[in-house]
Design a protein around this motif. Structure first.
Motif, PDB file in Angstrom:
ATOM      1  N   LEU A  74     -12.621  26.837   2.487  1.00  0.00           N
ATOM      2  CA  LEU A  74     -13.770  27.678   2.145  1.00  0.00           C
ATOM      3  C   LEU A  74     -13.327  29.108   1.870  1.00  0.00           C
ATOM      4  CD1 LEU A  74     -16.900  28.146   2.001  1.00  0.00           C
ATOM      5  CD2 LEU A  74     -16.765  28.722   4.439  1.00  0.00           C
ATOM      6  N   ASP A  75     -12.487  29.654   2.748  1.00  0.00           N
ATOM      7  CA  ASP A  75     -12.006  31.027   2.563  1.00  0.00           C
ATOM      8  C   ASP A  75     -11.268  31.179   1.240  1.00  0.00           C
ATOM      9  OD1 ASP A  75     -13.051  31.824   4.958  1.00  0.00           O
ATOM     10  OD2 ASP A  75     -11.175  31.690   6.082  1.00  0.00           O
ATOM     11  N   GLU A  76     -10.425  30.199   0.919  1.00  0.00           N
ATOM     12  CA  GLU A  76      -9.661  30.259  -0.325  1.00  0.00           C
ATOM     13  C   GLU A  76     -10.588  30.139  -1.542  1.00  0.00           C
ATOM     14  OE1 GLU A  76      -5.703  28.147  -2.350  1.00  0.00           O
ATOM     15  OE2 GLU A  76      -6.452  27.478  -0.374  1.00  0.00           O
ATOM     16  N   LEU A  77     -11.603  29.279  -1.417  1.00  0.00           N
ATOM     17  CA  LEU A  77     -12.569  29.112  -2.500  1.00  0.00           C
ATOM     18  C   LEU A  77     -13.310  30.413  -2.780  1.00  0.00           C
ATOM     19  CD1 LEU A  77     -14.227  27.275  -4.443  1.00  0.00           C
ATOM     20  CD2 LEU A  77     -15.738  26.790  -2.496  1.00  0.00           C
ATOM     21  N   ILE A  78     -13.798  31.065  -1.724  1.00  0.00           N
ATOM     22  CA  ILE A  78     -14.529  32.318  -1.889  1.00  0.00           C
ATOM     23  C   ILE A  78     -13.620  33.390  -2.485  1.00  0.00           C
ATOM     24  CG2 ILE A  78     -15.651  34.210  -0.644  1.00  0.00           C
ATOM     25  CD1 ILE A  78     -16.740  32.124   1.307  1.00  0.00           C
ATOM     26  N   ALA A  79     -12.370  33.468  -1.989  1.00  0.00           N
ATOM     27  CA  ALA A  79     -11.438  34.487  -2.473  1.00  0.00           C
ATOM     28  C   ALA A  79     -11.126  34.289  -3.951  1.00  0.00           C
ATOM     29  CB  ALA A  79     -10.158  34.441  -1.652  1.00  0.00           C
ATOM     30  N   MET A  80     -10.910  33.047  -4.369  1.00  0.00           N
ATOM     31  CA  MET A  80     -10.573  32.793  -5.772  1.00  0.00           C
ATOM     32  C   MET A  80     -11.756  33.081  -6.685  1.00  0.00           C
ATOM     33  SD  MET A  80      -8.980  29.346  -7.535  1.00  0.00           S
ATOM     34  CE  MET A  80      -7.490  29.491  -6.550  1.00  0.00           C
ATOM     35  N   LEU A  81     -12.947  32.639  -6.267  1.00  0.00           N
ATOM     36  CA  LEU A  81     -14.133  32.895  -7.078  1.00  0.00           C
ATOM     37  C   LEU A  81     -14.403  34.384  -7.193  1.00  0.00           C
ATOM     38  CD1 LEU A  81     -16.524  30.073  -5.807  1.00  0.00           C
ATOM     39  CD2 LEU A  81     -15.472  30.231  -8.068  1.00  0.00           C
ATOM     40  N   ARG A  82     -14.220  35.103  -6.104  1.00  0.00           N
ATOM     41  CA  ARG A  82     -14.499  36.529  -6.127  1.00  0.00           C
ATOM     42  C   ARG A  82     -13.479  37.286  -6.958  1.00  0.00           C
ATOM     43  NH1 ARG A  82     -18.123  37.512  -6.646  1.00  0.00           N
ATOM     44  NH2 ARG A  82     -19.065  36.738  -4.715  1.00  0.00           N
ATOM     45  N   ASP A  89     -20.324  42.201   1.470  1.00  0.00           N
ATOM     46  CA  ASP A  89     -21.196  41.782   2.566  1.00  0.00           C
ATOM     47  C   ASP A  89     -21.618  40.326   2.409  1.00  0.00           C
ATOM     48  OD1 ASP A  89     -21.035  44.266   3.689  1.00  0.00           O
ATOM     49  OD2 ASP A  89     -22.962  44.967   2.917  1.00  0.00           O
ATOM     50  N   ILE A  90     -21.948  39.934   1.171  1.00  0.00           N
ATOM     51  CA  ILE A  90     -22.356  38.548   0.918  1.00  0.00           C
ATOM     52  C   ILE A  90     -21.211  37.594   1.215  1.00  0.00           C
ATOM     53  CG2 ILE A  90     -23.028  36.916  -0.890  1.00  0.00           C
ATOM     54  CD1 ILE A  90     -24.651  39.179  -2.147  1.00  0.00           C
ATOM     55  N   ASP A  91     -19.997  37.936   0.752  1.00  0.00           N
ATOM     56  CA  ASP A  91     -18.841  37.074   1.010  1.00  0.00           C
ATOM     57  C   ASP A  91     -18.584  36.939   2.507  1.00  0.00           C
ATOM     58  OD1 ASP A  91     -18.549  36.752  -1.665  1.00  0.00           O
ATOM     59  OD2 ASP A  91     -16.789  38.035  -1.873  1.00  0.00           O
ATOM     60  N   GLU A  92     -18.699  38.047   3.223  1.00  0.00           N
ATOM     61  CA  GLU A  92     -18.497  38.014   4.669  1.00  0.00           C
ATOM     62  C   GLU A  92     -19.538  37.125   5.344  1.00  0.00           C
ATOM     63  OE1 GLU A  92     -17.545  41.188   8.225  1.00  0.00           O
ATOM     64  OE2 GLU A  92     -18.989  41.775   6.683  1.00  0.00           O
ATOM     65  N   ALA A  93     -20.791  37.204   4.851  1.00  0.00           N
ATOM     66  CA  ALA A  93     -21.853  36.372   5.419  1.00  0.00           C
ATOM     67  C   ALA A  93     -21.585  34.897   5.165  1.00  0.00           C
ATOM     68  CB  ALA A  93     -23.199  36.779   4.817  1.00  0.00           C
ATOM     69  N   TYR A  94     -21.121  34.568   3.951  1.00  0.00           N
ATOM     70  CA  TYR A  94     -20.805  33.171   3.641  1.00  0.00           C
ATOM     71  C   TYR A  94     -19.673  32.659   4.524  1.00  0.00           C
ATOM     72  CZ  TYR A  94     -23.808  31.950  -0.255  1.00  0.00           C
ATOM     73  OH  TYR A  94     -24.895  31.605  -0.998  1.00  0.00           O
ATOM     74  N   ARG A  95     -18.644  33.455   4.686  1.00  0.00           N
ATOM     75  CA  ARG A  95     -17.514  33.025   5.524  1.00  0.00           C
ATOM     76  C   ARG A  95     -17.963  32.787   6.964  1.00  0.00           C
ATOM     77  NH1 ARG A  95     -14.475  36.637   2.052  1.00  0.00           N
ATOM     78  NH2 ARG A  95     -12.751  35.490   1.088  1.00  0.00           N
ATOM     79  N   ALA A  96     -18.745  33.709   7.488  1.00  0.00           N
ATOM     80  CA  ALA A  96     -19.166  33.595   8.887  1.00  0.00           C
ATOM     81  C   ALA A  96     -20.126  32.423   9.086  1.00  0.00           C
ATOM     82  CB  ALA A  96     -19.823  34.899   9.340  1.00  0.00           C
ATOM     83  N   LEU A  97     -21.144  32.337   8.216  1.00  0.00           N
ATOM     84  CA  LEU A  97     -22.169  31.312   8.386  1.00  0.00           C
ATOM     85  C   LEU A  97     -21.625  29.919   8.107  1.00  0.00           C
ATOM     86  CD1 LEU A  97     -25.085  30.392   8.834  1.00  0.00           C
ATOM     87  CD2 LEU A  97     -25.560  30.964   6.448  1.00  0.00           C
TER      88      LEU A  97
END
Length: 320
Positions: A296-304, A179-187
């Motif tokens: 941004l999407d790639e950054l979040i995916a790699m960190l996660r 949920d947090i990742d989805e919120a970061y991507r959207a916002l």
């Protein structure tokens, strides 16, 4: 010869937000007796003998003329359960702020809002011009107390009770990672798109400076400074988007980020993701919204992905 440093108005406002303040509704009445009021966090005490308080009002406020002509005003201190009233009296879209609001007239005829923590009825003692605001000093003539409750507190652009609630949710693990990742991507995806249209070069420079700060503080002992640099990175993106409502939401997400990096997720040095932040900045400079969001999407995916692996390893080690 002396030189003066130019003060960035946005940064000035942001840093002022580091000082928590209570929230009040300042009220008075028009010449024909109609109640008016506005939300204010500039209320302050001035003197005990005589009892003086003050608040400041923007010169651009539509109510400046009303308060300038009034001989009295009231300070209504809000409780944390009255946050809806704070928003109502701060809105420029609501013509009659008092519609549906329980209130009464005080000894000086000023509107007193029911169930506030405290109220102060004041005679106007002085009024001073100060930059883009007018300062109103009032002599307190009557006081009142309300129910025992916590005060509504404003801090870094958000109500502190909200920040405290978020911290509790994070520490208890009740905010899901997905949920947090989805919120970061959207916002932040939306903010990056807006920044590609609206950001100045100086604002993109600020984002790049935050990236450099993250890269500089990579040692295990540098975690606190890395957390602040990461928060600054996201805050700078929010400022560059030039949307006040989204910026406030971003401040909430920054509070979640700080708590997670401090108490929940492994926050080890990650030089492998440096190129992704740099790619995001380059895309912003090129006004390439699609490229910035993709970075941004790639950054979040790699960190996660790697963060989940670290968490799993830590849990296995703890079980051994």
């Amino acid at each position: 010869m002396s030189t003066e440093t130019s003060i960035d108005p946005k940064l000035f406002r942001q840093l002022l937000g580091c000082f928590p303040t209570g929230v009040a509704i300042i009220t008075t009445h028009t010449a024909d007796g109609q109640p008016v009021g506005l939300t204010c966090n500039s209320f302050s005490s001035v003197s005990l003998e005589p009892p003086l308080v003050l608040f400041s009002l923007r010169k651009a406020s539509s109510l400046l003329g009303v308060f300038a002509q009034a001989d009295a005003f009231a300070i209504n201190i809000l409780s944390q359960s009255q946050d809806a009233l704070s928003g109502r009296f701060a809105s420029s879209k609501i013509a009659d702020k008092f519609e549906g609001v329980a209130w009464r007239r005080g000894e000086l005829g000023t509107p007193l809002i029911d169930d506030c923590l405290a109220s102060f009825e004041c005679r106007v003692h002085a009024r001073h011009e100060a930059g883009d605001h007018d300062i109103f000093i009032g002599e307190v003539r009557h006081m009142g107390t309300g129910p025992a409750d916590h005060a509504l507190v404003f801090y870094k652009g958000a109500y502190m009770m909200l920040a405290e609630s978020l911290r509790k949710l994070v520490l208890e693990g009740r905010l899901g990672t997905a949920d947090i990742d989805e919120a970061y991507r959207a916002l932040y995806g939306t903010l990056l798109r807006l920044a590609c249209e609206r950001a100045s070069e100086a604002e993109v420079d600020a984002i790049e400076a935050a990236v450099a700060e993250i890269e500089q503080h990579q040692g295990e002992q540098a975690l606190p400074r890395r957390i602040e640099a990461t928060a600054s990175f996201f805050s700078s993106i929010a400022l560059a988007g030039h949307n006040e409502a989204l910026r406030l939401m971003a401040q909430t997400m920054t509070a979640v980020l700080r708590e997670r990096m401090t108490h929940v997720i492994p926050a080890r040095p990650r030089p492998d993701v440096f190129p992704l932040r740099r790619k995001l900045v380059q895309s912003l400079r090129g006004r390439d919204a699609q490229g910035a969001v993709a970075a941004l999407d790639e950054l979040i995916a790699m960190l996660r992905k790697d963060g989940d692996a670290d968490t799993g390893a830590a849990q296995e080690a703890a079980a051994l």
